[in-house]
Design an enzyme around this catalytic site. Structure first.
Site, PDB file in Angstrom:
ATOM      1  N   ARG A 270     -11.726 -11.268   5.913  1.00 27.24           N
ATOM      2  CA  ARG A 270     -11.180 -10.963   4.675  1.00 27.24           C
ATOM      3  C   ARG A 270     -11.245 -12.813   3.827  1.00 27.24           C
ATOM      4  O   ARG A 270     -10.830 -14.211   4.085  1.00 27.24           O
ATOM      5  CB  ARG A 270     -10.005 -10.865   5.270  1.00 27.24           C
ATOM      6  CG  ARG A 270      -9.868 -10.097   3.300  1.00 27.24           C
ATOM      7  CD  ARG A 270      -8.468 -10.178   3.524  1.00 27.24           C
ATOM      8  NE  ARG A 270      -7.024 -10.857   4.086  1.00 27.24           N
ATOM      9  CZ  ARG A 270      -6.689 -11.838   3.360  1.00 27.24           C
ATOM     10  NH1 ARG A 270      -6.564 -12.277   1.843  1.00 27.24           N
ATOM     11  NH2 ARG A 270      -5.523 -12.406   3.884  1.00 27.24           N
TER      12      ARG A 270
ATOM     13  N   GLY B  15      -1.320 -14.991  -3.890  1.00 24.16           N
ATOM     14  CA  GLY B  15      -1.371 -14.109  -4.887  1.00 24.16           C
ATOM     15  C   GLY B  15      -2.183 -13.089  -4.863  1.00 24.16           C
ATOM     16  O   GLY B  15      -2.855 -12.562  -3.134  1.00 24.16           O
TER      17      GLY B  15
ATOM     18  N   ARG C  82     -11.987 -18.710   5.967  1.00 19.17           N
ATOM     19  CA  ARG C  82     -10.627 -19.312   6.421  1.00 19.17           C
ATOM     20  C   ARG C  82     -11.174 -19.013   8.196  1.00 19.17           C
ATOM     21  O   ARG C  82     -10.412 -20.365   9.236  1.00 19.17           O
ATOM     22  CB  ARG C  82      -9.625 -18.434   6.464  1.00 19.17           C
ATOM     23  CG  ARG C  82      -9.131 -18.274   5.331  1.00 19.17           C
ATOM     24  CD  ARG C  82      -7.852 -17.681   5.133  1.00 19.17           C
ATOM     25  NE  ARG C  82      -6.965 -17.020   4.398  1.00 19.17           N
ATOM     26  CZ  ARG C  82      -6.740 -16.436   3.182  1.00 19.17           C
ATOM     27  NH1 ARG C  82      -6.421 -15.119   4.126  1.00 19.17           N
ATOM     28  NH2 ARG C  82      -5.898 -15.986   1.889  1.00 19.17           N
TER      29      ARG C  82
ATOM     30  N   SER D 132       4.202  -7.863   2.920  1.00 19.70           N
ATOM     31  CA  SER D 132       3.596  -8.173   1.213  1.00 19.70           C
ATOM     32  C   SER D 132       4.674  -8.730   1.169  1.00 19.70           C
ATOM     33  O   SER D 132       4.260  -8.643  -0.297  1.00 19.70           O
ATOM     34  CB  SER D 132       3.651  -6.249   0.657  1.00 19.70           C
ATOM     35  OG  SER D 132       2.419  -5.764   1.324  1.00 19.70           O
TER      36      SER D 132
ATOM     37  N   LYS E   5      10.504   1.402  10.422  1.00 23.54           N
ATOM     38  CA  LYS E   5      10.759   0.877  11.695  1.00 23.54           C
ATOM     39  C   LYS E   5      11.959   0.138  11.058  1.00 23.54           C
ATOM     40  O   LYS E   5      13.170   0.261  12.603  1.00 23.54           O
ATOM     41  CB  LYS E   5      10.154   1.225  12.954  1.00 23.54           C
ATOM     42  CG  LYS E   5       8.897   0.079  13.015  1.00 23.54           C
ATOM     43  CD  LYS E   5       9.070  -0.770  14.090  1.00 23.54           C
ATOM     44  CE  LYS E   5       7.389  -1.974  14.047  1.00 23.54           C
ATOM     45  NZ  LYS E   5       6.502  -2.069  15.382  1.00 23.54           N
TER      46      LYS E   5
ATOM     47  N   HIS F 191      -4.853 -17.362   9.660  1.00 25.31           N
ATOM     48  CA  HIS F 191      -5.031 -18.213   8.673  1.00 25.31           C
ATOM     49  C   HIS F 191      -4.751 -19.854   9.226  1.00 25.31           C
ATOM     50  O   HIS F 191      -4.147 -19.836  10.042  1.00 25.31           O
ATOM     51  CB  HIS F 191      -3.651 -17.858   7.940  1.00 25.31           C
ATOM     52  CG  HIS F 191      -3.867 -18.430   6.537  1.00 25.31           C
ATOM     53  ND1 HIS F 191      -3.768 -19.806   6.377  1.00 25.31           N
ATOM     54  CD2 HIS F 191      -3.395 -17.889   5.774  1.00 25.31           C
ATOM     55  CE1 HIS F 191      -3.591 -20.660   4.922  1.00 25.31           C
ATOM     56  NE2 HIS F 191      -3.662 -19.423   4.646  1.00 25.31           N
TER      57      HIS F 191
ATOM     58  N   HIS G 238      -3.530 -13.774  11.482  1.00 27.97           N
ATOM     59  CA  HIS G 238      -3.055 -13.467   9.855  1.00 27.97           C
ATOM     60  C   HIS G 238      -3.203 -12.420   9.525  1.00 27.97           C
ATOM     61  O   HIS G 238      -2.834 -11.498   8.567  1.00 27.97           O
ATOM     62  CB  HIS G 238      -3.287 -14.917   9.276  1.00 27.97           C
ATOM     63  CG  HIS G 238      -3.110 -14.784   7.685  1.00 27.97           C
ATOM     64  ND1 HIS G 238      -1.761 -14.835   6.889  1.00 27.97           N
ATOM     65  CD2 HIS G 238      -4.188 -14.288   6.010  1.00 27.97           C
ATOM     66  CE1 HIS G 238      -2.164 -14.996   5.759  1.00 27.97           C
ATOM     67  NE2 HIS G 238      -3.010 -14.083   5.106  1.00 27.97           N
TER      68      HIS G 238
ATOM     69  N   ALA H 258       0.803  -1.408  -0.353  1.00 27.87           N
ATOM     70  CA  ALA H 258      -0.160  -0.177   0.152  1.00 27.87           C
ATOM     71  C   ALA H 258       0.680   1.032   0.013  1.00 27.87           C
ATOM     72  O   ALA H 258       0.448   2.390  -1.156  1.00 27.87           O
ATOM     73  CB  ALA H 258      -0.722  -0.261   1.455  1.00 27.87           C
TER      74      ALA H 258
ATOM     75  N   GLU I 132      -8.594 -20.485  -4.495  1.00 29.19           N
ATOM     76  CA  GLU I 132      -8.979 -20.294  -2.222  1.00 29.19           C
ATOM     77  C   GLU I 132      -9.389 -20.380  -2.063  1.00 29.19           C
ATOM     78  O   GLU I 132     -10.871 -20.406  -2.537  1.00 29.19           O
ATOM     79  CB  GLU I 132      -7.356 -19.137  -2.311  1.00 29.19           C
ATOM     80  CG  GLU I 132      -5.872 -18.704  -3.280  1.00 29.19           C
ATOM     81  CD  GLU I 132      -5.011 -18.145  -2.853  1.00 29.19           C
ATOM     82  OE1 GLU I 132      -5.763 -17.078  -1.975  1.00 29.19           O
ATOM     83  OE2 GLU I 132      -4.085 -18.078  -3.112  1.00 29.19           O
TER      84      GLU I 132
END
Length: 527
Positions: free
Chosen positions: A364, A47, A272, A41, A33, A226, A329, A14, A112
């Protein structure tokens, strides 16, 4: 004193996407930091989800996103994500980014969990994040100053507007940076837990910074675990991508029992939260859970990163069994923003995992995170490019308070916090456990620490205070949501029928929720 037009705090996708869009028009500085690769990332394997095939469409992607998010998503934000995503992916390809493709040049699309179509683009097999980040860095060479080892310890706020940051380097030397626009891109909070896919530096600093500055926070109770971290002999070696199950791998116990059979219609590719709870249920009984990969041809070639993880854990892939356990996750909650990344504090923005615009809802959808970073960073860039540079009014920073200087702070260590969060605020929560965690956290000196105390504190103390603050905010939010939904599972409150799920309500001026009642609030469910 340094003045920058735009300060971006973070070094993930991002942050780099935004910097790449602004660099020719704004004076941009990135502060991180750690080193530039210490972010989630770079670790992303699975993917990027996008409806780029002829057999797919944005409506199907939106439906899957809403279903995974337990219909708690901001529908307009989801629509923006899935409609703008494919074109932005194509733009990256035109710029030279190469995704895995066949001999005819067609994308090799994977599937997925909770996706009903094969729409996951990969690069380098299971090294998508690494390839993407290397590509983005190449676009920014000699264009953006990336200051590594520069920790943002507080946000500068004057007359209700964020105008920059105070930082500390690894030697504890303090600096002040002023900016018209300050962007949080600090990632999530996975490092608050014992087992996580996140980089060890990702511990919710952005949430604590925003909270101290007076910005609003939302949906902090929703944390995705996850299902499949490579976990053996009480040690976590890293993430085993959901793409492995997308290629046919099956979750089994040591005696060969298929644990997802009959649990969910999508079985091993269920959302998930469902899979993570089922694995944890078997682990709690003392059983080991494995991924059976015997049906995947050329596993080492398809999943080179996971193969390396297995080698580091001394796992013989010839046995076709990878031991797994759930781990923290992704954080669906965060600093409350609109779709342009604007927070409730003027001058402060948030993008990526630290932000919460409602796109992910309560859980998500797999591989929507990199897409989120690309889409909403581009939207923020377009917004900032329309803004005229307002003259900054610098102000004299008030003298620090004497509270931190004159008293010895009592603080726990990071390991104790990780154990607390794992034991009581993990995959399953309940009232008694959450109350125990809240009371334990409130024994320590962090609720009264404010921006005037920060200059007297060491980097280590500030880091622990940030962790304490994040843990307390998550616990408080989890106590407030008296239902089970998505990444927030209350064993004392069952799932409700989705048709009865109500909209969020805003709790203001509640001292149990926030100490700055005149400045901020946290959004929670209506129970």
């Amino acid at each position: 004193m340094n003045k920058e037009n735009v300060i971006i705090i973070g070094s993930g996708l991002a942050a780099l996407t935004l910097a790449n869009r602004l660099v020719n028009f704004k004076n941009v500085i990135l502060l991180t930091k750690g080193n530039r690769d210490q972010n989630n990332s770079c670790k992303a394997q699975g993917g990027i989800a996008a409806a780029v095939s002829k057999s797919d469409n944005w409506k199907s992607h939106m439906a899957d996103t809403m279903t995974a998010g337990c219909q708690y998503n901001n529908k307009q934000a989801v629509r923006v994500l899935v409609q703008k995503g494919p074109n932005l992916i194509r733009d990256l390809v035109e710029q030279g980014l190469e995704f895995d493709h066949d001999a005819q040049g067609n994308f090799l699309l994977g599937r997925e969990g909770a996706h009903h179509e094969r729409r996951i683009l990969h690069a380098g097999g299971d090294a998508t994040g690494k390839v993407l980040m290397e590509f983005m860095h190449a676009q920014l060479v000699d264009k953006v100053a990336i200051k590594e080892g520069e920790t943002v310890i507080d946000l500068l706020v004057n007359n209700g507007r964020c105008i920059g940051v105070i930082t500390s380097n690894q030697e504890g030397e303090r600096s002040t940076y002023y900016a018209q626009h300050t962007i949080l891109a600090t990632g999530g909070c996975g490092a608050l837990y014992q087992v996580t896919s996140n980089d060890s530096s990702v511990a919710g600093d952005g949430l604590a910074l925003a909270y101290r500055a007076g910005a609003s926070l939302s949906d902090l109770e929703f944390i995705q675990f996850h299902p499949t971290m490579l976990y053996i002999n009480n040690q976590c070696y890293g993430l085993v991508s959901e793409a492995v199950r997308g290629e046919g791998a099956i979750l089994k116990t040591g005696n060969g029992h298929n644990i997802m059979k009959g649990v969910h219609v999508l079985e091993d590719l269920a959302p998930r939260d469902v899979v993570a709870r089922e694995i944890q249920k078997h682990i709690s009984k003392g059983e080991n859970v494995y991924l059976d990969i015997s049906m995947i041809v050329n596993f080492e070639e398809k999943f080179p990163t996971i193969t390396q993880l297995c080698e580091s854990a001394n796992i013989d892939l010839a046995e076709a069994k990878i031991p797994v356990a759930p781990g923290a996750h992704f954080h669906m909650g965060g600093v409350k923003t609109n779709q342009l990344g604007e927070t409730t504090l003027p001058g402060l923005y948030a993008i990526g995992e630290v932000a919460c615009n409602g796109v992910h809802g309560a859980n998500r959808l797999a591989s929507n995170s990199l897409l989120e970073g690309i889409v909403f960073s581009n939207l923020l860039a377009e917004h900032l490019l329309t803004q005229t540079n307002a003259q900054l009014v610098r102000f004299k920073i008030k003298d620090p308070s004497t509270s931190a200087k004159n008293k010895q702070l009592v603080l726990p260590n990071a390991s104790d916090l990780k154990k607390l969060m794992t034991d009581y605020v993990g995959i399953e929560r309940n009232q008694s456990g959450l109350m125990h965690a809240k009371q334990w956290l409130e024994k320590y000196d962090f609720l009264d620490v404010n921006s005037l105390d920060i200059p007297y504190l060491t980097n280590e103390e500030i880091g622990i205070i940030n962790r304490l603050t994040c843990c307390w905010l998550i616990v408080t939010s989890a106590l407030s949501r008296t239902e089970s939904r998505g990444g927030h599972f209350r064993s004392d409150f069952p799932y409700r029928d989705s048709s009865r799920w109500g909209d969020q309500q805003i709790i203001r001026n509640n001292k149990e929720v926030t100490r700055f009642e005149e400045m901020k609030y946290i959004e929670v469910g209506n129970g």
